[in-house]
Design a protein around this motif. Structure first.
Motif, mmCIF file in Angstrom:
data_model
loop_
_atom_site.group_PDB
_atom_site.id
_atom_site.type_symbol
_atom_site.label_atom_id
_atom_site.label_comp_id
_atom_site.label_asym_id
_atom_site.label_seq_id
_atom_site.Cartn_x
_atom_site.Cartn_y
_atom_site.Cartn_z
ATOM 1 N N ARG A 46 15.680 15.618 -13.762
ATOM 2 C CA ARG A 46 14.695 15.731 -14.533
ATOM 3 C C ARG A 46 13.516 16.378 -13.677
ATOM 4 O O ARG A 46 12.375 17.024 -14.284
ATOM 5 C CB ARG A 46 13.800 14.167 -14.861
ATOM 6 C CG ARG A 46 14.573 13.370 -15.724
ATOM 7 C CD ARG A 46 13.782 11.959 -15.912
ATOM 8 N NE ARG A 46 14.398 11.283 -16.958
ATOM 9 C CZ ARG A 46 13.964 10.151 -17.432
ATOM 10 N NH1 ARG A 46 12.890 9.721 -16.764
ATOM 11 N NH2 ARG A 46 14.400 9.345 -18.276
ATOM 12 N N ALA A 47 13.549 16.426 -12.245
ATOM 13 C CA ALA A 47 12.877 17.365 -11.439
ATOM 14 C C ALA A 47 13.159 18.763 -11.336
ATOM 15 O O ALA A 47 12.433 19.336 -10.754
ATOM 16 C CB ALA A 47 12.728 16.668 -9.913
ATOM 17 N N GLY A 48 14.250 19.137 -12.108
ATOM 18 C CA GLY A 48 14.712 20.439 -12.135
ATOM 19 C C GLY A 48 15.471 20.918 -10.663
ATOM 20 O O GLY A 48 15.691 22.037 -10.572
ATOM 21 N N ILE A 49 15.936 19.755 -10.259
ATOM 22 C CA ILE A 49 16.605 20.248 -8.774
ATOM 23 C C ILE A 49 18.003 20.541 -8.989
ATOM 24 O O ILE A 49 18.634 19.725 -9.732
ATOM 25 C CB ILE A 49 16.600 18.826 -7.799
ATOM 26 C CG1 ILE A 49 15.247 18.772 -7.374
ATOM 27 C CG2 ILE A 49 17.365 19.268 -6.763
ATOM 28 C CD1 ILE A 49 14.971 17.665 -6.711
ATOM 29 N N GLY A 50 18.581 21.721 -8.799
ATOM 30 C CA GLY A 50 19.940 22.226 -9.022
ATOM 31 C C GLY A 50 20.681 22.580 -7.838
ATOM 32 O O GLY A 50 20.059 22.420 -6.779
ATOM 33 N N ALA A 51 21.832 23.249 -7.988
ATOM 34 C CA ALA A 51 22.581 23.689 -6.733
ATOM 35 C C ALA A 51 21.976 24.694 -6.028
ATOM 36 O O ALA A 51 22.179 24.726 -4.799
ATOM 37 C CB ALA A 51 23.862 24.304 -7.349
ATOM 38 N N ASP A 52 21.075 25.444 -6.384
ATOM 39 C CA ASP A 52 20.233 26.552 -5.672
ATOM 40 C C ASP A 52 18.782 25.910 -5.142
ATOM 41 O O ASP A 52 18.067 26.762 -4.509
ATOM 42 C CB ASP A 52 19.891 27.700 -6.305
ATOM 43 C CG ASP A 52 21.476 28.452 -6.989
ATOM 44 O OD1 ASP A 52 22.181 28.304 -6.251
ATOM 45 O OD2 ASP A 52 21.353 28.853 -8.160
ATOM 46 N N SER A 53 18.450 24.655 -5.417
ATOM 47 C CA SER A 53 17.394 23.846 -4.751
ATOM 48 C C SER A 53 17.195 23.825 -3.355
ATOM 49 O O SER A 53 18.350 23.257 -2.902
ATOM 50 C CB SER A 53 16.884 22.632 -5.607
ATOM 51 O OG SER A 53 16.963 23.239 -6.958
ATOM 52 N N ASN A 54 16.156 23.905 -2.730
ATOM 53 C CA ASN A 54 16.165 23.522 -1.209
ATOM 54 C C ASN A 54 15.331 22.399 -1.028
ATOM 55 O O ASN A 54 14.382 22.015 -1.381
ATOM 56 C CB ASN A 54 15.340 24.769 -0.545
ATOM 57 C CG ASN A 54 14.871 24.500 1.100
ATOM 58 O OD1 ASN A 54 15.794 23.480 1.522
ATOM 59 N ND2 ASN A 54 14.136 24.998 1.497
#
Length: 492
Positions: free
Chosen positions: A245-253
């Motif tokens: 929901r927060a939009g955190i994906g594999a490329d998120s820091n």
């Protein structure tokens, strides 16, 4: 009420050292199976590097052991605790948890579902950490002085370092020939060795029938392990949902967010210091099962606790930073995997064990301040050795020298550090307070280690290893202040 302390006769002399060597071996094996070995397993199955990086966060779980450590000081494991005592009971429960998690990882070795793999990796990390908390608490109770701690800490770390070779090399050799399932099954059996040893020990608690205690303990452990797995799965499902929901994906820091969340409890405790220092013996803060052990640490040391926390967070930082990137650097110099493997087996093990042994031996003879200073120096020299190696010709003998220097310094500083932290705790709360100190000691270094690759891109390998060595030396600046810190005497 203060928990009863087992009689030291339970594990005296060589028996005590052998037992703690076994505990170190049993804890070191699963650690490598949910960290280094798991990363290679995921890579073999084509998992993206970014996702493998997320799995590295499982290694942060041991830094959060202060969350559940008070339970080990407060409660007994049904069956096990009544017959064998509080600490052995928790160790036996942890052994069953490790064994079941390892079997589950063996059964799902194909990594068809990464969510399932993550679940069992977290469970393996949880029960491995719980074993360490219980074993450390028992060690501090049985051997409370600096002279006694030195040899026992050395034996424990010898076992742990031996497990590095067994899991880091042995498991990979088995996986290469017989598959990942066989590798996890083999390590599961090896890590289970302390259970029958403890089960054969004489009664430490109220006694009763050994068979009944064993059956009751296994039954209760099965329920506890099942509930723990269900809660872990539920928490994981909630966290993954919130991340999506927060939009955190594999490329998120996510490092800054994790750092803030991890630091909040410590910052809150520091902000509450004035109130803690004024707290009476019957204060709810000091009597709390959950917060009491940590409040006691700040109550005894006052604002000096902030100096202690700063020191423990930096003392091993150089070694932790260097750990993850030393092998890629060496590989980039032109050394083969076989050459690196040979250096990491017998050479690393012997150098590490000598360092651990010397540190433990000197702990019975030197003042702790001088020992900590020497540990910081040899750890820094080990990191500087990689800079030296980078400017030499490719020669396996030179690789052995650099590896031996690094592992000697790591082992020596590690042994000294464990003894020092053990002496800081209140014997009333050995499990919780030691978990608190060791968790905090590796929290910031492990978080920063995740940014090591970015740092190398900016300052290069030479700059990185010079920095890691300087950070080890920086701990020496705290020693004059540490030498003047005296714990407040209890008022009840």
């Amino acid at each position: 009420m203060t928990p009863a302390v087992p009689a030291p006769a339970a594990a005296p002399g060589r028996r005590g050292m052998a037992l703690y060597g076994l505990f170190g071996f049993a804890a070191g094996l699963p650690f490598y199976m949910f960290s280094t070995v798991l990363a290679l397993r995921l890579q073999a199955h084509g998992v993206a590097l970014a996702v493998i990086g997320f799995f590295a966060w499982v290694q942060l779980l041991p830094t959060l052991k202060f969350v559940w450590a008070p339970l080990l000081d407060r409660y007994d494991v049904p069956g096990f605790g009544r017959f064998w005592g509080k600490r052995p009971g928790w160790i036996m429960l942890s052994q069953l948890g490790i064994f079941s998690a390892m079997l589950a990882m063996a059964a799902t070795a194909g990594d068809g579902s990464l969510a399932v793999t993550a679940l069992f990796a977290v469970l393996l990390a949880f029960w491995t950490t719980t074993l360490e908390v219980a074993a450390d608490a028992w060690r501090i109770e049985l051997y409370p002085t600096q002279d006694e701690q030195g040899p026992i800490v050395a034996a424990n770390l010898w076992g742990y370092r031996t497990a590095m070779v067994a899991a880091g090399s042995g498991a990979l050799l088995v996986a290469d020939t017989a598959g990942w399932t066989a590798a996890y099954l083999l390590i599961a059996v090896a890590a289970f060795l302390p259970f029958p040893v403890l089960a054969g020990m004489r009664a430490q608690g109220e006694g009763g029938g050994r068979g009944v205690a064993l059956a009751t303990g296994v039954g209760a452990s099965t329920v506890i392990i099942g509930i723990g797995a269900a809660l872990t799965a539920l928490i994981g499902w909630i966290v993954l949902g919130l991340a999506q929901r927060a939009g955190i994906g594999a490329d998120s820091n996510v490092t800054p967010y994790v750092l803030v969340l991890c630091m909040l409890p410590f910052l809150a405790m520091a902000a509450a210091l004035p109130k803690i220092r004024r707290a009476a013996p019957d204060s709810p803060l000091r009597r709390s099962t959950v917060l009491g052990p940590y409040v006691d640490f700040f109550w005894r040391y006052g604002f000096a606790a902030l100096i202690l926390m700063a020191f423990v967070s930096i003392y091993r930082m150089g070694d932790v930073l260097a750990l993850n990137l030393s092998k890629p650097m060496i590989k980039g110099l032109g050394y083969s995997l076989t050459q690196i493997g040979r250096a990491d087996s017998l050479v690393a093990l012997l150098a590490s064990m000598i360092g651990v042994g010397l540190g433990g031996w000197l702990a019975t003879r030197w003042r702790m301040t001088w020992l900590l200073a020497l540990g910081a120096v040899v750890a820094a020299l080990g990191n500087f050795g990689f800079v030296w190696l980078a400017h030499q010709r490719v020669d396996e003998a030179l690789l052995y020298v650099a590896t031996a220097g690094d592992q000697f310094g790591n082992g020596f500083a590690g042994a000294v550090f464990v003894v020092y932290l053990s002496l800081l705790v209140n014997p009333r709360y050995p499990g919780a307070q030691y978990a608190f100190l060791t968790g905090f000691a590796f929290l910031l270094p492990r978080l920063l280690a995740g940014a090591g690759g970015t740092m190398v891109n900016v300052i290069g390998y030479d700059g990185f290893f010079l920095l890691s060595g300087v950070l080890s030396l920086a701990a020496i600046l705290f020693l004059p202040a540490l030498a003047r810190i005296v714990a407040r005497e209890p008022d009840a």
